[in-house]
Design an enzyme around this catalytic site. Sequence first.
Site, PDB file in Angstrom:
ATOM      1  N   THR A   1       0.823  -1.558   0.531  1.00 14.49           N
ATOM      2  CA  THR A   1       0.001  -0.173   0.057  1.00 14.49           C
ATOM      3  C   THR A   1       1.127   0.721   0.220  1.00 14.49           C
ATOM      4  OG1 THR A   1      -1.574  -1.235   1.371  1.00 14.49           O
ATOM      5  CG2 THR A   1      -1.843   1.234   1.223  1.00 14.49           C
ATOM      6  N   CYS A   2       2.080   0.710   0.555  1.00 17.25           N
ATOM      7  CA  CYS A   2       2.635   2.762   0.792  1.00 17.25           C
ATOM      8  C   CYS A   2       3.755   2.549  -1.169  1.00 17.25           C
ATOM      9  CB  CYS A   2       3.821   1.732   1.957  1.00 17.25           C
ATOM     10  SG  CYS A   2       3.695   1.281   3.386  1.00 17.25           S
ATOM     11  N   SER A   3       3.257   1.937  -1.631  1.00 13.64           N
ATOM     12  CA  SER A   3       4.342   1.748  -2.204  1.00 13.64           C
ATOM     13  C   SER A   3       3.422   2.058  -3.590  1.00 13.64           C
ATOM     14  CB  SER A   3       5.376   1.070  -2.567  1.00 13.64           C
ATOM     15  OG  SER A   3       6.303   0.608  -2.171  1.00 13.64           O
TER      16      SER A   3
END
Length: 160
Positions: free
Chosen positions: A48-50
């Site tokens: 999700t972060c990337s």
Amino acid sequence: MTISVGDRLPAASFMTMTADGPNKLSTDDVFAGKTVALFAVPGAFTPTCSAKHLPGFVEKAAEIRGKGVDTIACLSVNDVFVMDAWGKSQNAGDDVVMLADGNGEFAKAVGLEMDGTGFGMGVRAQRFSILVKDGVVAELNVEAPGEFKVSSADHILGQL
């Protein structure tokens, strides 16, 4: 205790990468006299972060700055080399300052750490965003576990 709106950020230090190598920054270096959109992620290079979190701030950087934000900063409990590589892989450039909270000291100091040991990640930062004005929390957005809504670039834009 978790930090709240109206609280001053605690003194802490971060690492960033410069052309000359790793550089230590204090909370005053990052936040004093500035309006900062700070967002934290559980880990660099994680799904999700990337795929969403960092890319949203990179894509909306000009719009966020256009609403009076001096600095956009991404924080993660990763080392400075990982944060630098992640920022480069995401084309963050000068749009997003990549802050390494390598030992999780800032995340703990603001009461927004999470225990990721069940996933082999150790103690990390929760997913959150904070709008900081001259070192004071103006807006605080903490995600529920597994969520990605209130810490997004779009949500911060709505608060500006």
